[in-house]
Design a protein around this motif. Structure first.
Motif, PDB file in Angstrom:
ATOM      1  N   VAL A 248       1.202  -1.341   0.081  1.00  0.00           N
ATOM      2  CA  VAL A 248      -0.235  -0.125  -0.010  1.00  0.00           C
ATOM      3  C   VAL A 248       1.349   1.275   0.061  1.00  0.00           C
ATOM      4  O   VAL A 248       1.703   1.354   0.663  1.00  0.00           O
ATOM      5  N   VAL A 249       0.641   1.824  -1.185  1.00  0.00           N
ATOM      6  CA  VAL A 249       1.319   3.412  -0.556  1.00  0.00           C
ATOM      7  C   VAL A 249       0.348   4.651  -0.942  1.00  0.00           C
ATOM      8  O   VAL A 249      -0.390   5.163  -2.148  1.00  0.00           O
ATOM      9  N   PHE A 250       0.899   5.157   0.321  1.00  0.00           N
ATOM     10  CA  PHE A 250       0.124   6.324   0.316  1.00  0.00           C
ATOM     11  C   PHE A 250       0.805   7.769  -0.105  1.00  0.00           C
ATOM     12  O   PHE A 250       2.183   7.827  -0.240  1.00  0.00           O
ATOM     13  N   GLY A 251      -0.136   8.658  -0.834  1.00  0.00           N
ATOM     14  CA  GLY A 251       1.197  10.083  -1.814  1.00  0.00           C
ATOM     15  C   GLY A 251       1.786   8.812  -3.163  1.00  0.00           C
ATOM     16  O   GLY A 251       2.664   9.327  -3.194  1.00  0.00           O
ATOM     17  N   GLY A 252       0.913   7.893  -3.738  1.00  0.00           N
ATOM     18  CA  GLY A 252       1.136   7.067  -4.767  1.00  0.00           C
ATOM     19  C   GLY A 252       0.492   7.393  -5.971  1.00  0.00           C
ATOM     20  O   GLY A 252       1.321   6.850  -7.284  1.00  0.00           O
ATOM     21  N   ASN A 253       0.622   8.961  -6.235  1.00  0.00           N
ATOM     22  CA  ASN A 253       0.396   9.398  -7.533  1.00  0.00           C
ATOM     23  C   ASN A 253       0.823  10.255  -7.997  1.00  0.00           C
ATOM     24  O   ASN A 253       0.871  10.303  -9.489  1.00  0.00           O
ATOM     25  N   SER A 254       1.984  10.460  -7.259  1.00  0.00           N
ATOM     26  CA  SER A 254       3.299  10.924  -8.260  1.00  0.00           C
ATOM     27  C   SER A 254       4.777  10.464  -8.425  1.00  0.00           C
ATOM     28  O   SER A 254       4.697  10.477  -6.748  1.00  0.00           O
ATOM     29  N   SER A 275      -4.031   8.897  -2.923  1.00  0.00           N
ATOM     30  CA  SER A 275      -2.922  10.294  -2.902  1.00  0.00           C
ATOM     31  C   SER A 275      -4.852  10.647  -2.698  1.00  0.00           C
ATOM     32  O   SER A 275      -5.680  10.698  -2.692  1.00  0.00           O
ATOM     33  N   ARG A 276      -4.036  11.765  -2.373  1.00  0.00           N
ATOM     34  CA  ARG A 276      -5.763  12.699  -2.237  1.00  0.00           C
ATOM     35  C   ARG A 276      -6.722  13.025  -3.865  1.00  0.00           C
ATOM     36  O   ARG A 276      -7.477  12.943  -4.078  1.00  0.00           O
ATOM     37  N   SER A 277      -5.680  13.564  -4.752  1.00  0.00           N
ATOM     38  CA  SER A 277      -5.908  13.730  -6.629  1.00  0.00           C
ATOM     39  C   SER A 277      -6.714  12.326  -7.086  1.00  0.00           C
ATOM     40  O   SER A 277      -7.286  12.701  -7.936  1.00  0.00           O
ATOM     41  N   THR A 278      -5.993  11.082  -6.487  1.00  0.00           N
ATOM     42  CA  THR A 278      -6.737  10.155  -7.595  1.00  0.00           C
ATOM     43  C   THR A 278      -7.772   9.356  -6.515  1.00  0.00           C
ATOM     44  O   THR A 278      -8.573   8.964  -6.683  1.00  0.00           O
ATOM     45  N   GLU A 287     -10.017   8.014   9.397  1.00  0.00           N
ATOM     46  CA  GLU A 287     -11.210   7.629   8.650  1.00  0.00           C
ATOM     47  C   GLU A 287     -10.779   7.540   7.136  1.00  0.00           C
ATOM     48  O   GLU A 287     -10.999   6.399   6.425  1.00  0.00           O
ATOM     49  N   ASP A 288     -10.205   8.560   6.441  1.00  0.00           N
ATOM     50  CA  ASP A 288      -9.746   8.005   4.969  1.00  0.00           C
ATOM     51  C   ASP A 288      -8.392   6.147   5.154  1.00  0.00           C
ATOM     52  O   ASP A 288      -8.883   6.372   4.260  1.00  0.00           O
ATOM     53  N   VAL A 289      -7.286   7.060   5.659  1.00  0.00           N
ATOM     54  CA  VAL A 289      -6.423   5.875   5.585  1.00  0.00           C
ATOM     55  C   VAL A 289      -7.076   4.813   6.368  1.00  0.00           C
ATOM     56  O   VAL A 289      -6.706   3.236   5.474  1.00  0.00           O
ATOM     57  N   GLU A 290      -7.839   4.580   7.684  1.00  0.00           N
ATOM     58  CA  GLU A 290      -8.764   3.312   8.316  1.00  0.00           C
ATOM     59  C   GLU A 290      -9.378   2.631   6.822  1.00  0.00           C
ATOM     60  O   GLU A 290      -9.395   1.319   6.812  1.00  0.00           O
ATOM     61  N   PHE A 291     -10.650   3.746   6.091  1.00  0.00           N
ATOM     62  CA  PHE A 291     -11.297   2.738   4.684  1.00  0.00           C
ATOM     63  C   PHE A 291     -10.098   2.774   4.101  1.00  0.00           C
ATOM     64  O   PHE A 291     -10.208   1.013   3.626  1.00  0.00           O
ATOM     65  N   ALA A 292      -9.017   3.135   3.170  1.00  0.00           N
ATOM     66  CA  ALA A 292      -8.616   2.597   2.174  1.00  0.00           C
ATOM     67  C   ALA A 292      -7.509   1.306   2.626  1.00  0.00           C
ATOM     68  O   ALA A 292      -7.600   0.229   1.302  1.00  0.00           O
ATOM     69  N   TYR A 305       2.896  -4.192   3.348  1.00  0.00           N
ATOM     70  CA  TYR A 305       4.216  -3.553   3.460  1.00  0.00           C
ATOM     71  C   TYR A 305       2.639  -2.082   3.573  1.00  0.00           C
ATOM     72  O   TYR A 305       2.015  -2.109   2.635  1.00  0.00           O
ATOM     73  N   VAL A 306       3.479  -1.503   3.605  1.00  0.00           N
ATOM     74  CA  VAL A 306       2.745   0.493   3.854  1.00  0.00           C
ATOM     75  C   VAL A 306       3.817   0.858   3.589  1.00  0.00           C
ATOM     76  O   VAL A 306       5.222   1.284   4.587  1.00  0.00           O
ATOM     77  N   VAL A 307       3.513   2.041   2.500  1.00  0.00           N
ATOM     78  CA  VAL A 307       4.431   3.372   2.803  1.00  0.00           C
ATOM     79  C   VAL A 307       4.188   4.365   2.336  1.00  0.00           C
ATOM     80  O   VAL A 307       3.305   4.063   2.096  1.00  0.00           O
ATOM     81  N   ASN A 308       4.257   5.310   3.245  1.00  0.00           N
ATOM     82  CA  ASN A 308       4.039   6.473   3.049  1.00  0.00           C
ATOM     83  C   ASN A 308       5.154   7.426   2.379  1.00  0.00           C
ATOM     84  O   ASN A 308       5.710   8.935   2.673  1.00  0.00           O
ATOM     85  N   SER A 309       4.881   8.348   0.631  1.00  0.00           N
ATOM     86  CA  SER A 309       5.611   8.797   0.887  1.00  0.00           C
ATOM     87  C   SER A 309       5.221  10.577   0.291  1.00  0.00           C
ATOM     88  O   SER A 309       4.981  11.292  -0.152  1.00  0.00           O
ATOM     89  N   ALA A 310       3.451  10.614   1.250  1.00  0.00           N
ATOM     90  CA  ALA A 310       3.190  12.057   0.735  1.00  0.00           C
ATOM     91  C   ALA A 310       3.560  12.435   1.911  1.00  0.00           C
ATOM     92  O   ALA A 310       3.964  12.221   2.957  1.00  0.00           O
TER      93      ALA A 310
END
Length: 453
Positions: A248-254, A275-278, A287-292, A305-310
């Motif tokens: 799982v990649v947060f901030g995975g749009n760019s 990501s916010r945009s996608t 609530e957004d993170v838990e839902f994802a 694996y959980v990756v946070n690049s946001a």
């Protein structure tokens, strides 16, 4: 024989130095792992400080080190510990290596050279040339009496290797000497079995002995440098490790996040990007993170694996930021990683997985015009290290990638165009990130640097 009888007084750690943690493991476990990985080593015996035998015995329960067969209490001195180890062995001729528990960077080449040298020699030492001039002083240490020729000097390391009959014969002779004292096992052979030539195997600068407190920090940095080198893994290694895993990649749009998404997919993982945009996913909203994460688990049945690049990077004087801008940067860059950690833990406990954060080279020192960004990245580093310790008992690893300046849209927006040869590419950082995910390190800030020259 791994000799771990010391109590670490000089290191000032309040514990035996071999039990200090580096990269998520005790130093002695790193050493056991390095020796265990050699196909030329058949059996490992640890001579441990008597009051801490349980710390090593716990390693046998995991099943990770089947060659580790015996843990025995060490003696009051190095020589006593060596003799206790020898007493445990039978009468058959063996090749025996003695290795310091606090030399975790011994490599396969050194081990192989020692074992193979014992085909021709009955005693083997490991050493490296001395870069320093060595002086000899009079009793008391105040006056130089000699400066030996440096070309003839070496700095001793371990392993030291022997045929069992040779080292036993040397100690038997030594024990008849009322003035016997020696700092290592080769000196026992040199003095009490002078007919035996001692062959010298080339050691390595990184095969350092962790003796002083500062050595722990140096060793920690060496583990970071080792883990940050993408050349350490081939594509086949990454494919074998990533195949069937869920990322799982947060901030995975760019930028780096997108490159990790693409690299993980390339190596066979099932990857989900938010990501916010996608996907309208805000990492600062629990609530957004838990839902994802729940949706990924529903679809894949696991999260490895959980990756946070946001992140948000805005430059300027602190007094010039609006309150909304301040809160937004703190929410995304600091609150977000905390929310992700809390939400991800149940899934990562189940998979024995890893949480991966991102720092910035600015985390080590706040600089004018992006102090808030630097502060949040310093906090992320501290969060990484604390979570790694908290989650050790769950088998969950936490690491942080610290890339050199990288050509991302966020950086271009903040700093404008910069020469390409001064920047990492997101793809380079992504490879280092994949390699961090598939290793067993934890609690590390992994520096990723451009290859120069």
């Amino acid at each position: 024989m791994i000799l771990a009888g010391g109590i670490g007084v000089r290191a000032g750690l309040g514990m035996p130095k071999q039990l200090a943690r580096i990269a998520g493991k005790t130093i002695i476990e790193h050493t056991i792992g390095a020796v265990h990985g050699s196909p030329l080593v058949d059996e490992i015996i640890v001579m441990m400080e008597p009051d801490h035998l349980g710390a090593v015995r716990d390693l046998t329960v995991t099943g990770k080190y089947p060659k580790l067969t015996t843990i025995l209490p060490g003696g009051a001195t190095r020589n006593e510990t060596s003799q206790l180890a020898l007493a445990h062995l039978g009468d058959a001729e063996l090749k025996v290596l003695f290795h310091d528990a606090v030399r975790p960077f011994v490599n396969h080449r050194i081990l192989q050279d020692c074992v193979e040298a014992l085909d021709s020699y009955a005693a083997v030492d490991t050493a490296i040339p001395s870069a320093d001039t060595i002086i000899e002083v009079a009793h008391g240490g105040d006056v130089i009496t000699d400066v030996p020729v440096r070309d003839h000097l070496r700095r001793g390391q371990t392993p030291q290797g022997f045929l069992l009959s040779t080292i036993r014969r040397a100690y038997a002779a030594a024990n008849t000497d009322p003035d016997f004292v020696a700092t290592d096992d080769c000196s026992v052979v040199l003095r009490y079995a002078p007919d035996v030539p001692i062959f010298v195997v080339a050691g390595a600068d990184e095969n350092m002995k962790i003796t002083q407190g500062i050595d722990v920090f140096i060793a920690d940095k060496l583990f970071q440098l080792k883990s940050a080198d993408p050349a350490g893994f081939e594509a086949a290694d990454r494919e074998k490790a990533m195949l069937g895993k869920t990322v799982v990649v947060f901030g995975g749009n760019s930028g780096i996040g997108l490159s990790i998404f693409e690299a993980a997919q390339l190596y066979g993982a099932d990857v989900f990007a938010f990501s916010r945009s996608t996907t309208d996913t805000h990492v600062e909203k629990h609530e957004d993170v838990e839902f994802a994460l729940s949706e990924v688990y529903r679809q894949s049945g696991r999260i490895d694996y959980v990756v946070n690049s946001a992140g948000i990077l805005e430059v300027g004087n602190v007094e010039d930021f609006t309150q909304e801008a301040v809160e937004n940067m703190l929410d995304v860059n600091l609150l977000g990683p905390i929310i992700i950690a809390r939400a991800a833990l149940p899934y990562l406990k189940e998979s024995q997985g890893q949480l991966l954060y991102f720092a910035s080279s600015s985390y080590t020192r706040g600089r004018a015009n992006y102090g808030m960004y630097s502060a949040t990245k310093a906090a992320t580093v501290n969060l990484t290290q604390s979570l790694a310790e908290e989650w050790q008992e769950h088998g969950v690893r936490v690491n942080c990638i610290n890339p050199e300046r990288t050509k991302t849209a966020m950086r271009v927006q903040a700093f404008g165009a910069e020469p390409d040869d001064t920047l990492l590419t997101p793809e380079q950082v992504a490879l280092a990130s994949i390699d961090a995910l598939i290793t067993d390190i934890t609690g590390q800030v992994i520096d990723v640097r451009r290859r120069r020259g």
